[in-house]
Design an enzyme around this catalytic site. Structure first.
Site, PDB file in Angstrom:
ATOM      1  N   HIS A 129       0.814  -1.218   0.000  1.00 13.05           N
ATOM      2  CA  HIS A 129       0.000   0.000   0.000  1.00 13.05           C
ATOM      3  C   HIS A 129       0.847   1.268   0.000  1.00 13.05           C
ATOM      4  O   HIS A 129       0.403   2.315  -0.483  1.00 13.05           O
ATOM      5  CB  HIS A 129      -0.934   0.006   1.212  1.00 13.05           C
ATOM      6  CG  HIS A 129      -1.969  -1.064   1.163  1.00 13.05           C
ATOM      7  ND1 HIS A 129      -2.800  -1.351   2.226  1.00 13.05           N
ATOM      8  CD2 HIS A 129      -2.308  -1.952   0.181  1.00 13.05           C
ATOM      9  CE1 HIS A 129      -3.611  -2.356   1.899  1.00 13.05           C
ATOM     10  NE2 HIS A 129      -3.324  -2.723   0.672  1.00 13.05           N
ATOM     11  N   PHE A 378      -1.040  -8.127   5.066  1.00 10.38           N
ATOM     12  CA  PHE A 378       0.295  -7.557   4.954  1.00 10.38           C
ATOM     13  C   PHE A 378       0.345  -6.225   4.206  1.00 10.38           C
ATOM     14  O   PHE A 378       1.318  -5.926   3.514  1.00 10.38           O
ATOM     15  CB  PHE A 378       1.255  -8.565   4.280  1.00 10.38           C
ATOM     16  CG  PHE A 378       1.084  -9.972   4.768  1.00 10.38           C
ATOM     17  CD1 PHE A 378       1.140 -10.269   6.116  1.00 10.38           C
ATOM     18  CD2 PHE A 378       0.831 -11.006   3.879  1.00 10.38           C
ATOM     19  CE1 PHE A 378       0.967 -11.571   6.578  1.00 10.38           C
ATOM     20  CE2 PHE A 378       0.648 -12.305   4.321  1.00 10.38           C
ATOM     21  CZ  PHE A 378       0.710 -12.592   5.679  1.00 10.38           C
ATOM     22  N   CYS A 379      -0.683  -5.401   4.355  1.00 11.14           N
ATOM     23  CA  CYS A 379      -0.740  -4.099   3.662  1.00 11.14           C
ATOM     24  C   CYS A 379      -0.499  -4.255   2.166  1.00 11.14           C
ATOM     25  O   CYS A 379       0.092  -3.383   1.518  1.00 11.14           O
ATOM     26  CB  CYS A 379       0.266  -3.120   4.261  1.00 11.14           C
ATOM     27  SG  CYS A 379      -0.182  -2.561   5.909  1.00 11.14           S
ATOM     28  N   ALA A 380      -0.959  -5.387   1.637  1.00 10.29           N
ATOM     29  CA  ALA A 380      -0.912  -5.631   0.193  1.00 10.29           C
ATOM     30  C   ALA A 380      -2.188  -6.377  -0.174  1.00 10.29           C
ATOM     31  O   ALA A 380      -2.157  -7.465  -0.747  1.00 10.29           O
ATOM     32  CB  ALA A 380       0.325  -6.439  -0.178  1.00 10.29           C
TER      33      ALA A 380
END
Length: 455
Positions: A129, A378-380
């Site tokens: 992100h 995982f901020c993805a």
């Protein structure tokens, strides 16, 4: 040098000393065990060398720039020498600037803020992100999101096609990761940079997961900028770096307006003020700089270089090979991958376990074995949802994250290692995975604030 070439070097190093190596944590089943930190991809432990260097400097800490006192002058020299050390570590070119920021996220937001009006940004949906989201904060910048490629060559072909079709033909920027924070797979950075430049675009490398695991050279990779965070490079003191071409940075308004960024401020006769801004990296470093954070990153760069980075890479490749081999012996464990089993990768790996919610499995690893991993998206989020689209998940299980109506509850487990990881931690992790899959958890767990925790 490629990861495969570095891994062929058999001069493997011993693990470097890191803080927390001997910390004991309690187990719900009784007793204590030394903590196995396998969450390097989130924040790596501080190198002992970095901690010692910072502690030695701390009594001499002073204001940076313009101070007449001895400590101020010493601190200024330390700050600017750190900039040079980091530039050398990254293979910066003579005309490049090294700008200190707070993190990779801050670095990429800074770059987004200085883009020329009308720039078109090309970014794969597989990005973290930090490199996926900053560009849309500029209403005068257009963003093209590219679908997840399934081979490195497909990534290059996809970018080539998108760049060739862009209208109008103005300034363009490609943003790409060096190593995925989810799969650990290496991206074809040199080939993507060549494609970008062939079509008149520039490229920024999100090296948050690459710099701690493998040498990065801007000139060799031919990227325009590189961004990374100190806390992933064994220097958790609140600093990051954006390094690369100076022109867009020099031509744009300062990222922050304030002291340090300005060379001269004067009153006008109409009551306003005129400002002359710096044209150096200071233009985007307003305020009192984080000298300790900058020095910590430079110390980490020196420590890795002096230890022999290629040997450290070779050792990490041995550990990740052992990790993958061990998980391959567990049929219930499915490792996530975009590019397939043969893809080169760094010490980051994500997987799911059949019959387990990932939050439940991660909680059991921590509570029953003293092993710290990460679970979630995982901020993805787009990438993990793509990778897990066909994986069954039980939304009623302990710790299962909330899902939108009609959508599966998705999350995965990530294990990551680095220069301080001892062999024993990898071996303990593999034993724990096999025991949990074979025998189940020895403790009861419940959901609390969306997390799975021991009951």
């Amino acid at each position: 040098m490629s990861v495969s070439a570095v891994a062929a070097d058999r001069s493997v190093c011993a693990p470097l000393p890191v803080l927390g190596r001997d910390v004991l944590v309690p187990l719900v089943t009784g007793g204590e065990v030394d903590y196995a930190a396998l969450d390097y991809a989130a924040s790596a432990p501080a190198l002992q060398r970095v901690w010692d260097d910072v502690a030695a400097y701390a009594p001499y800490y002073g204001s940076v720039h313009r101070g007449a006192g001895y400590l101020s002058q010493l601190s200024t020299d330390l700050f600017e020498n750190s900039r040079r050390t980091i530039g050398e570590f990254l293979g910066c070119r003579d005309e490049d600037q090294v700008v200190f920021t707070r993190s990779t996220t801050d670095s990429l937001n800074l770059l987004a803020a200085v883009l020329p009006q009308g720039t078109r940004v090309f970014v794969f949906e597989t990005e973290h992100h930090a490199s996926l989201l900053p560009w849309e904060q500029r209403p005068d910048v257009a963003v093209t999101y590219l679908n997840a490629p399934r081979t490195p060559q497909q990534a290059v072909d996809t970018l080539e096609k998108a760049l060739a079709a862009r209208e109008p033909y103005g300034p363009a920027l490609v943003c790409v990761t060096g190593a995925s924070n989810v799969t650990g797979e290496l991206w074809p950075v040199q080939e993507l940079a060549a494609a970008a430049h062939a079509h008149g675009a520039r490229i920024v490398l999100d090296a948050a997961q690459l710099v701690p695991h493998h040498p990065v050279d801007l000139g060799e990779l031919d990227v325009d900028w590189v961004a990374f965070s100190g806390h992933k490079l064994y220097a958790p003191f609140g600093a990051g770096v954006l390094a690369g071409r100076a022109d867009w940075l020099r031509d744009a308004e300062p990222y922050l307006a304030g002291g340090g960024a300005s060379r001269k401020v004067s009153r006008r006769t109409d009551g306003g003020v005129d400002v002359e801004w710096h044209t150096t990296a200071a233009r985007h470093e307003a305020g009192s700089p984080n000298v300790i954070g900058a020095y910590a990153i430079a110390s980490a760069c020196q420590a890795l270089t002096e230890a022999g980075f290629e040997g450290l890479v070779a050792r990490e490749q041995e550990l990740i090979a052992r990790l993958r081999s061990g998980l391959a012996d567990v049929p219930e464990a499915a490792v996530l991958s975009l590019f397939g089993d043969d893809a080169a990768r760094v010490g980051v790996l994500s997987f799911v376990v059949e019959g387990w919610n990932s939050s439940h499995f991660a909680a059991a690893l921590s509570a029953e074995y003293g092993i710290g991993v990460r679970d979630g998206l995982f901020c993805a989020h787009p990438l993990v949802r793509t990778l897990l689209g066909s994986e069954p998940q039980d939304p009623g299980e302990c710790g299962a994250p909330d899902a939108a109506p009609g959508e599966k509850s998705l999350n995965a487990i990530r294990v990551s290692l680095g220069v301080g990881t001892p062999d024993e931690h990898v071996d303990r992790f593999l034993r724990a995975v096999k025991e949990l899959v074979t025998n189940g958890a020895r403790w009861n767990y419940r959901t609390e604030d969306g997390r799975c925790v021991p009951a």
